[in-house]
Design a protein around this motif. Structure first.
Motif, PDB file in Angstrom:
ATOM      1  N   LEU A  59      -2.062  -6.235  -4.245  1.00 32.81           N
ATOM      2  CA  LEU A  59      -0.738  -6.505  -3.908  1.00 32.81           C
ATOM      3  C   LEU A  59       0.160  -6.459  -4.892  1.00 32.81           C
ATOM      4  O   LEU A  59      -0.397  -6.773  -5.860  1.00 32.81           O
ATOM      5  N   GLU A  60       1.616  -6.305  -4.584  1.00 28.91           N
ATOM      6  CA  GLU A  60       2.521  -6.195  -5.793  1.00 28.91           C
ATOM      7  C   GLU A  60       2.652  -7.570  -6.600  1.00 28.91           C
ATOM      8  O   GLU A  60       2.621  -8.429  -5.921  1.00 28.91           O
ATOM      9  N   GLY A  61       2.374  -7.235  -7.746  1.00 32.48           N
ATOM     10  CA  GLY A  61       2.445  -8.580  -8.716  1.00 32.48           C
ATOM     11  C   GLY A  61       1.161  -9.041  -8.957  1.00 32.48           C
ATOM     12  O   GLY A  61       0.863  -9.774 -10.145  1.00 32.48           O
ATOM     13  N   ALA A  62      -0.023  -8.653  -8.532  1.00 31.64           N
ATOM     14  CA  ALA A  62      -1.358  -8.980  -8.590  1.00 31.64           C
ATOM     15  C   ALA A  62      -2.078  -7.913  -8.871  1.00 31.64           C
ATOM     16  O   ALA A  62      -3.311  -7.929  -9.228  1.00 31.64           O
TER      17      ALA A  62
ATOM     18  N   MET B 239      -3.358  -0.954 -10.204  1.00 33.61           N
ATOM     19  CA  MET B 239      -4.088  -0.610  -9.172  1.00 33.61           C
ATOM     20  C   MET B 239      -3.312  -0.346  -7.651  1.00 33.61           C
ATOM     21  O   MET B 239      -2.707  -0.947  -7.350  1.00 33.61           O
ATOM     22  N   VAL B 240      -3.612   0.963  -7.429  1.00 36.60           N
ATOM     23  CA  VAL B 240      -2.986   1.372  -6.081  1.00 36.60           C
ATOM     24  C   VAL B 240      -3.693   1.886  -4.981  1.00 36.60           C
ATOM     25  O   VAL B 240      -4.650   2.319  -5.183  1.00 36.60           O
ATOM     26  N   LEU B 241      -3.287   1.721  -3.781  1.00 42.15           N
ATOM     27  CA  LEU B 241      -3.991   2.186  -2.451  1.00 42.15           C
ATOM     28  C   LEU B 241      -3.117   3.486  -2.078  1.00 42.15           C
ATOM     29  O   LEU B 241      -1.886   3.368  -1.891  1.00 42.15           O
ATOM     30  N   ASN B 242      -3.813   4.442  -1.732  1.00 43.62           N
ATOM     31  CA  ASN B 242      -3.261   5.660  -1.100  1.00 43.62           C
ATOM     32  C   ASN B 242      -4.010   6.077   0.126  1.00 43.62           C
ATOM     33  O   ASN B 242      -5.265   6.502  -0.019  1.00 43.62           O
ATOM     34  N   LYS B 243      -3.491   5.583   1.404  1.00 44.73           N
ATOM     35  CA  LYS B 243      -4.322   5.672   2.595  1.00 44.73           C
ATOM     36  C   LYS B 243      -5.775   4.836   2.258  1.00 44.73           C
ATOM     37  O   LYS B 243      -5.721   3.682   2.009  1.00 44.73           O
ATOM     38  N   ASN B 244      -6.727   5.508   2.527  1.00 45.48           N
ATOM     39  CA  ASN B 244      -8.085   4.625   2.310  1.00 45.48           C
ATOM     40  C   ASN B 244      -8.903   4.884   0.935  1.00 45.48           C
ATOM     41  O   ASN B 244      -9.942   4.608   0.610  1.00 45.48           O
ATOM     42  N   GLU B 245      -7.940   5.401  -0.069  1.00 45.33           N
ATOM     43  CA  GLU B 245      -8.496   5.546  -1.384  1.00 45.33           C
ATOM     44  C   GLU B 245      -7.700   4.815  -2.336  1.00 45.33           C
ATOM     45  O   GLU B 245      -6.749   4.526  -2.119  1.00 45.33           O
ATOM     46  N   ALA B 246      -8.456   4.378  -3.436  1.00 45.09           N
ATOM     47  CA  ALA B 246      -7.821   3.397  -4.299  1.00 45.09           C
ATOM     48  C   ALA B 246      -7.774   4.332  -5.879  1.00 45.09           C
ATOM     49  O   ALA B 246      -8.788   4.981  -6.115  1.00 45.09           O
TER      50      ALA B 246
END
Length: 400
Positions: A90-93, A106-113
């Protein structure tokens, strides 16, 4: 005309009957072969032994497998997904400040992180690495691995459960971004099986592995050995006549049982010279000269065996091993009454000075307290904030 029809019908029925009898005879003669479904292994070791995974074990051992899937051992490694990465996206955490010049997101792109590194000054992306393998059940935390072709590296950022936050991976430099190779000693204790590429006994920094020949988690076959032959015999109903083709812990000696656990719970010293990936339950890990009997400086993280064998409970027993107190098939974390009963089984209640407080009894809280590790230190969001991982000691004694 009718006679011709009846004659034809009769001949057809006779032919059908003959075919049916023949088919029945073939089935009867080849029953074992028709009943047997060939095993599709999920991995094969250098000896040609097949790993079949817990999904196959469920066929006969449903109850045991169901409870085992809830243990920290089983969750010690898995293919990363948004469902088994505990840190927040989540943004900020989802950020971690590595130093004054670099931060991670740390970001999510569809089902990949992904872990992405940025320059703090202009928010320009420096690098991006995919979460490929999750290490750790999350009881204390998790760390993550990423593939670069067939080479495996630990990622810069990990997750720390006590603070529910992203942290710098233990002992990872804060001042530069440099991937840390994941060597066989690590995977030997966090997977059931992995096939290295190249001779890892000679090249101690080897971090090349065959991606499609890994059995994740500490699964059934870590302790009971590759089960391909065992399952083949079971499916053909030949276990009793040809043996079990599986390692049974009850058939091992006390030291063999201890060695099977000590492989990963003895500090991973050079006692594993012949190769941690080659060890199977029943093999000899320690010789008498290897035993540490009077070392009060052993760290609580990773050397439970060395601490246990110094305990008077162990010294005065010729039967005690890890399974005396631990059921590897169940998640017993926090089961105070279960562990109390283990202690009471050997210690007469009449001899306990605190028997009047039996209702509130917690033997391990006092005699196996949680202590800070001096080996596993973690950097929090503030560069100078160092947190020590806390682990329950296995040196059983009366503490002040």
């Amino acid at each position: 005309m009718y006679n011709k029809i009846f004659n034809r019908t009769g001949k057809v029925l006779v032919i059908i009957l003959i075919l049916a009898i023949t088919a029945y005879a073939i089935i009867k003669l080849n029953k074992n072969k028709l009943d047997y479904i060939p095993i599709q292994p999920i991995a094969v070791n250098s000896l040609g032994e097949k790993y079949v995974g817990h999904d196959t074990c469920i066929e006969c051992h449903l109850d045991i497998v169901k409870t085992h899937l809830e243990t920290a051992h089983f969750k010690s490694s898995s293919i990363s997904s948004k469902n088994n990465i505990l840190g927040s996206f989540l943004e900020g955490a989802n950020t971690f400040k590595l130093n004054d010049a670099v931060f991670y997101k740390m970001v999510l792109n569809k089902n990949e992180a992904f872990q992405e590194a940025y320059h703090s000054k202009d928010n320009k992306k420096i690098s991006s690495s995919k979460f490929d393998i999750t290490i750790g059940s999350g009881t204390k935390g998790q760390t993550y691995l990423t593939w670069d072709k067939n080479r495996l590296y630990q990622q810069q950022i990990s997750y720390y459960t006590p603070t529910d936050s992203w942290v710098n991976s233990p002992q990872y430099p804060l001042y530069k971004i440099k991937p840390r190779p994941v060597i066989p000693k690590c995977l030997g204790c966090h997977t059931t099986y992995v096939e290295p590429l190249g001779n890892y006994l000679i090249d101690k920094t080897n971090n090349r592995y065959k991606k499609k020949n890994i059995v994740f988690g500490i699964d059934c076959e870590k302790c009971h050995g590759p089960a391909g032959n065992h399952v083949a015999l079971a499916r053909q109903d030949r276990l009793k006549s040809e043996g079990n083709a599986i390692i049974g812990f009850k058939n091992l000696t006390r030291q063999q049982r201890l060695d099977a656990c000590a492989l990963c719970h003895s500090g991973l010293s050079e006692k594993t010279k012949r190769g941690i990936l080659n060890f199977k339950a029943g093999d000899t890990l320690f010789h008498k000269s290897d035993h540490t009997t009077n070392n009060q400086n052993l760290d609580v993280h990773g050397n439970q065996y060395g601490l246990l064998i110094q305990s008077q409970c162990f010294v005065k027993s010729d039967q005690m091993d890890c399974t005396t107190c631990h059921n590897a098939h169940k998640n017993e974390r926090g089961a105070v009454s279960t562990f109390n009963q283990k202690c009471i089984g050997c210690h007469d209640l009449e001899t306990l000075t605190h028997r009047e407080t039996l209702q509130d009894l917690d033997c391990i809280k006092c005699h196996m307290p949680v202590q800070a590790s001096s080996k596993l230190l973690i950097n929090g969001q503030e560069r100078d904030s160092i947190m020590a991982l806390k682990v329950r000691t296995h040196l059983i004694k009366v503490y002040e």
